[in-house]
Write a protein that holds these residues in place. Structure first.
Motif, PDB file in Angstrom:
ATOM      1  N   THR A 142     -31.135  37.377  12.029  1.00 56.79           N
ATOM      2  CA  THR A 142     -31.796  36.229  12.647  1.00 56.79           C
ATOM      3  C   THR A 142     -33.300  36.249  12.380  1.00 56.79           C
ATOM      4  O   THR A 142     -34.025  35.365  12.820  1.00 56.79           O
ATOM      5  CB  THR A 142     -31.554  36.212  14.164  1.00 56.79           C
ATOM      6  OG1 THR A 142     -31.966  37.475  14.696  1.00 56.79           O
ATOM      7  CG2 THR A 142     -30.089  36.003  14.494  1.00 56.79           C
ATOM      8  N   ASP A 156     -28.049  40.221  14.610  1.00 59.28           N
ATOM      9  CA  ASP A 156     -27.344  39.829  15.830  1.00 59.28           C
ATOM     10  C   ASP A 156     -26.002  40.549  15.823  1.00 59.28           C
ATOM     11  O   ASP A 156     -25.163  40.313  14.969  1.00 59.28           O
ATOM     12  CB  ASP A 156     -27.141  38.304  15.846  1.00 59.28           C
ATOM     13  CG  ASP A 156     -26.115  37.884  16.883  1.00 59.28           C
ATOM     14  OD1 ASP A 156     -26.180  38.388  18.014  1.00 59.28           O
ATOM     15  OD2 ASP A 156     -25.236  37.060  16.548  1.00 59.28           O
ATOM     16  N   GLY A 159     -24.473  39.734  20.314  1.00 62.31           N
ATOM     17  CA  GLY A 159     -25.394  39.513  21.419  1.00 62.31           C
ATOM     18  C   GLY A 159     -26.496  40.557  21.493  1.00 62.31           C
ATOM     19  O   GLY A 159     -27.569  40.280  21.991  1.00 62.31           O
ATOM     20  N   LEU A 161     -29.432  42.888  19.868  1.00 59.48           N
ATOM     21  CA  LEU A 161     -30.369  42.699  18.764  1.00 59.48           C
ATOM     22  C   LEU A 161     -30.655  44.066  18.153  1.00 59.48           C
ATOM     23  O   LEU A 161     -31.099  44.977  18.848  1.00 59.48           O
ATOM     24  CB  LEU A 161     -31.661  42.069  19.296  1.00 59.48           C
ATOM     25  CG  LEU A 161     -32.817  42.033  18.312  1.00 59.48           C
ATOM     26  CD1 LEU A 161     -32.571  40.980  17.255  1.00 59.48           C
ATOM     27  CD2 LEU A 161     -34.101  41.764  19.046  1.00 59.48           C
ATOM     28  N   GLY A 177     -30.024  30.762  13.811  1.00 56.62           N
ATOM     29  CA  GLY A 177     -31.238  31.200  14.489  1.00 56.62           C
ATOM     30  C   GLY A 177     -32.258  31.761  13.512  1.00 56.62           C
ATOM     31  O   GLY A 177     -33.419  31.944  13.864  1.00 56.62           O
TER      32      GLY A 177
ATOM     33  N   LYS B 195     -29.274  42.252  24.610  1.00 49.78           N
ATOM     34  CA  LYS B 195     -29.719  40.919  25.020  1.00 49.78           C
ATOM     35  C   LYS B 195     -28.756  40.260  25.988  1.00 49.78           C
ATOM     36  O   LYS B 195     -29.126  39.432  26.781  1.00 49.78           O
ATOM     37  CB  LYS B 195     -29.888  40.019  23.786  1.00 49.78           C
ATOM     38  CG  LYS B 195     -31.224  40.209  23.099  1.00 49.78           C
ATOM     39  CD  LYS B 195     -31.609  39.004  22.276  1.00 49.78           C
ATOM     40  CE  LYS B 195     -30.548  38.617  21.268  1.00 49.78           C
ATOM     41  NZ  LYS B 195     -30.958  37.499  20.438  1.00 49.78           N
ATOM     42  N   THR B 196     -27.485  40.636  25.841  1.00 49.20           N
ATOM     43  CA  THR B 196     -26.472  39.962  26.664  1.00 49.20           C
ATOM     44  C   THR B 196     -26.712  40.266  28.131  1.00 49.20           C
ATOM     45  O   THR B 196     -26.854  41.417  28.523  1.00 49.20           O
ATOM     46  CB  THR B 196     -25.055  40.418  26.279  1.00 49.20           C
ATOM     47  OG1 THR B 196     -25.143  41.761  25.806  1.00 49.20           O
ATOM     48  CG2 THR B 196     -24.489  39.547  25.198  1.00 49.20           C
ATOM     49  N   CYS B 242     -27.152  25.327  22.580  1.00 44.75           N
ATOM     50  CA  CYS B 242     -27.949  26.288  21.808  1.00 44.75           C
ATOM     51  C   CYS B 242     -29.059  25.564  21.043  1.00 44.75           C
ATOM     52  O   CYS B 242     -30.210  25.993  21.057  1.00 44.75           O
ATOM     53  CB  CYS B 242     -27.070  27.065  20.826  1.00 44.75           C
ATOM     54  SG  CYS B 242     -25.850  28.103  21.632  1.00 44.75           S
ATOM     55  N   CYS B 247     -30.100  28.271  25.580  1.00 44.76           N
ATOM     56  CA  CYS B 247     -29.549  29.626  25.567  1.00 44.76           C
ATOM     57  C   CYS B 247     -29.618  30.192  24.158  1.00 44.76           C
ATOM     58  O   CYS B 247     -29.932  29.482  23.210  1.00 44.76           O
ATOM     59  CB  CYS B 247     -28.106  29.615  26.049  1.00 44.76           C
ATOM     60  SG  CYS B 247     -27.049  28.634  24.994  1.00 44.76           S
ATOM     61  N   ASP B 248     -29.294  31.472  24.066  1.00 51.06           N
ATOM     62  CA  ASP B 248     -29.345  32.175  22.786  1.00 51.06           C
ATOM     63  C   ASP B 248     -28.155  31.761  21.912  1.00 51.06           C
ATOM     64  O   ASP B 248     -27.066  31.510  22.413  1.00 51.06           O
ATOM     65  CB  ASP B 248     -29.270  33.674  23.075  1.00 51.06           C
ATOM     66  CG  ASP B 248     -29.733  34.484  21.893  1.00 51.06           C
ATOM     67  OD1 ASP B 248     -30.910  34.865  21.903  1.00 51.06           O
ATOM     68  OD2 ASP B 248     -28.932  34.728  20.976  1.00 51.06           O
ATOM     69  N   TYR B 249     -28.394  31.738  20.594  1.00 52.15           N
ATOM     70  CA  TYR B 249     -27.302  31.410  19.671  1.00 52.15           C
ATOM     71  C   TYR B 249     -26.146  32.406  19.752  1.00 52.15           C
ATOM     72  O   TYR B 249     -25.024  32.093  19.364  1.00 52.15           O
ATOM     73  CB  TYR B 249     -27.815  31.340  18.234  1.00 52.15           C
ATOM     74  CG  TYR B 249     -28.491  30.039  17.902  1.00 52.15           C
ATOM     75  CD1 TYR B 249     -27.759  28.845  17.922  1.00 52.15           C
ATOM     76  CD2 TYR B 249     -29.838  29.981  17.583  1.00 52.15           C
ATOM     77  CE1 TYR B 249     -28.366  27.645  17.630  1.00 52.15           C
ATOM     78  CE2 TYR B 249     -30.459  28.773  17.285  1.00 52.15           C
ATOM     79  CZ  TYR B 249     -29.720  27.602  17.307  1.00 52.15           C
ATOM     80  OH  TYR B 249     -30.312  26.409  17.017  1.00 52.15           O
ATOM     81  N   ALA B 250     -26.432  33.591  20.255  1.00 49.03           N
ATOM     82  CA  ALA B 250     -25.370  34.599  20.370  1.00 49.03           C
ATOM     83  C   ALA B 250     -24.233  34.108  21.269  1.00 49.03           C
ATOM     84  O   ALA B 250     -23.119  34.605  21.198  1.00 49.03           O
ATOM     85  CB  ALA B 250     -25.945  35.901  20.912  1.00 49.03           C
TER      86      ALA B 250
END
Lengths: 255, 325
Positions: A142, A156, A159, A161, A177, B195-196, B242, B247-250
């Motif tokens: 990303t 990514d 989720g 990083l 992204g 990140k989640t 997204c 929110c995050d692209y994840a």
């Protein structure tokens, strides 16, 4: 910097899929650059704009793929190569080895591709290519920053990083992204018509069709059963909420 | 001739991931009498994970343990695995279609010049053949495929193939493999940032609460997060949410993004674009909450509530809380 983008042409993601004579029907379908590959094309062009270089877009696919490659040229890539040969089967072993043969006499500093294609969705070809070329790779990136002979990338991972540093030459696959791809401008489209576009066959690559025999075979293609619309609940909202939880418990046995 | 199946275990936070047992089950289905199923775990501090896997029907478990393998690194993992691939000479490699598995498997396939079937959702016998089912166009279509020759590489999608049962008797022996990190690694993992927000991974979640443009802002996800947490589920999103930066692209679910197959999928303020439906329409139960009664999402939903998600979602949380105590 020699930048290569490996890309594929796919159905637009808003297309419905129909099967005709055991194959996915292409009748009237709108084709696009695979969305993940589009991020790769954009990133390659941005790197060229910022620090100079030459961007070659490469694809293995049927003749219609030329349109996607021309779009990439119109976005700002310098040169396009289409490897079109009916003897190359739709099998990731074969596709990656055909690409590797193309790269045999090239000296890429950077190869970019998409994280996966939105049609086949296997996510194999680019990663296989890196291994065949014996260069490191990071998939699903990303963020990409180059400095000296190194790349710092964000990956990514479901989720999470992950930050990696990789020495070039290397291959990276783009995740959503990474950037916001540009639309080709009118002058871009005009210029694209004069840019080098080469079409190659296996003979040009010096590869025998025998060595690219598919390792896998499709024996059936089918559509999923259509989902039936269910129940729209009635009553005021608190009643509906209570009803839904009750239905999930009793009828669906889901909680 | 007896064949050898190699399972590459996937783990997270010191625990074996369920998808490893699903990959094991897939190998068990493919294996014939007398075939061997062996497993490998890569990482650091693997003993608890190996102990967990030892309960399951594998002939042995190879541990490749080193601090430099603490985080997944494509180059280091492939280098670490190579001696084992040479000594075991697997006829087939099975692993999860996860962040690590989907990346590692094609490298192995290229190294072995093998065929690979990715993201497999079912495996069955058909005469002499082992047949694998996998999605195309993120699930708008499906294909059945076979291998034409060995070796095979297979990645299985989480949540689709039933997990292998514990063997209930003998524990599998654990063998520590030697590992010296390659001196000339060209890639280094500098940092890993979690990140989640939720603890449950989207791909493996049994319940997903997903938000679309209708959530209107990043803050708008809060009631969804609350419901997901109560249900021990995960939060997902549509491309609209997204792209709008909520929110995050994840979190994105769809043909671009992730394909999910939870038990319950709760779509909040999602209209139901074709590309989103491709990513979630194989969920067992779909619940749609949308202000617009004409939204296409209702055409695939088992249960629909026409209403404002900001009213409906908190009401649902309240009702679920009553039931779940």
């Amino acid at each position: 910097m020699n930048i290569y983008v490996v890309m594929k042409q796919t159905f637009d993601t808003e297309e419905k899929i129909a099967i005709e004579n055991g194959k996915v029907s292409e009748d009237g379908a709108k084709f696009v650059i695979n969305p993940y590959d589009e991020y790769a094309v954009e990133e390659a062009i941005r790197i060229k704009e910022q620090s100079g270089g030459h961007v070659v877009v490469v694809s293995v696919g049927p003749e219609r793929t030329a349109e996607a490659l021309r779009t990439a040229l119109a976005m700002g890539a310098d040169e396009a190569v289409l490897i079109a040969d009916e003897r190359i089967p739709q099998d990731e072993y074969a596709l990656s080895n055909a690409l590797a043969a193309y790269f045999a006499d090239k000296s890429p500093d950077l190869i970019l591709g998409g994280n996966f294609s939105v049609d086949n969705g296997a996510g194999q070809v680019a990663v296989r290519l890196a291994e065949l070329l014996k260069i490191p790779h990071v998939s699903s990136i990303t963020k990409l920053e180059l400095s000296g002979g190194n790349a710092s990338v964000h990956r990514d991972a479901e989720g999470d990083l992950e930050v990696l540093q990789v020495s070039l030459p290397a291959l990276f696959t783009a995740q959503q992204g990474l950037n916001e791809p540009r639309y080709p401008s009118l002058p871009g489209i005009m210029k694209a018509k004069k840019k080098p576009f080469r079409q190659l066959t296996l003979d040009d690559l010096g590869v025998s069709a025998d060595s690219l025999k598919a390792k896998t075979a499709q024996i059936e293609l089918f559509l999923p059963p259509a989902r039936q619309a269910g129940r729209i609940l009635q009553g005021d909202l608190p009643e509906q909420a209570a009803q839904l939880v009750e239905l999930l418990r009793t009828q669906s046995k889901a909680i | 001739m007896s064949r050898t199946y190699l399972i590459i275990a996937d783990h997270r936070d010191g625990k074996l991931r369920q998808v490893t047992l699903e990959a094991l089950q897939a190998a068990k289905i493919a294996a014939r009498e007398g075939d061997r199923i062996t497993a490998v775990i890569l990482g650091s501090q693997l003993t608890p994970i190996a102990d967990e896997l030892a309960e399951y029907p594998v002939s042995d478990i190879h541990l490749i343990e080193h601090d430099s393998l603490k985080h997944y690194n494509p180059e280091a993992y492939l280098a670490a695995l190579s001696p084992l691939l040479e000594s075991v000479r697997p006829d087939a490699v099975f692993t999860g279609h996860t962040a690590a598995g989907r990346d590692l498997a094609p490298s192995i396939a290229a190294k072995l010049q093998a065929g690979q079937l990715s993201d497999v959702i079912a495996i069955e016998h058909s005469g002499e053949d082992i047949v694998f089912t996998r999605p195309l166009y993120a699930g708008k279509a499906f294909e059945k495929k076979v291998f034409r020759e060995f070796p095979w590489v297979v990645t299985v999608r989480p949540n689709n193939i039933p997990a292998a049962e514990p063997s209930g008797g003998q524990r599998a022996p654990i063998v520590k493999a030697d590992y010296a990190p390659a001196p000339s690694l060209r890639s280094v993992v500098k940092d890993v940032v979690r990140k989640t927000t939720g603890k449950v991974d989207l791909a493996e979640a049994k319940i997903i609460v997903s938000g679309g443009r209708g959530v209107k802002s990043a803050d708008g996800f809060k009631p969804l997060e609350e419901l997901a947490e109560l249900l021990n589920g995960a939060v997902g999103a549509s491309r609209g949410a997204c792209d709008a930066g909520y929110c995050d692209y994840a979190l994105q679910i769809g043909q671009t993004g992730k394909v999910v197959t939870p038990e319950i999928y709760i779509a909040c303020g999602i209209s139901g674009a074709i590309q989103h439906l491709a990513g979630m329409s194989r969920s067992r139960i779909i619940i749609a909450i949308n202000k617009d009664p004409e939204a296409p999402i209702f055409k695939v939903a088992d249960y629909g509530i026409v209403g404002d998600l900001f009213e409906v979602v908190p009401l649902l949380t309240q009702e679920f809380r009553k039931v779940l105590g």
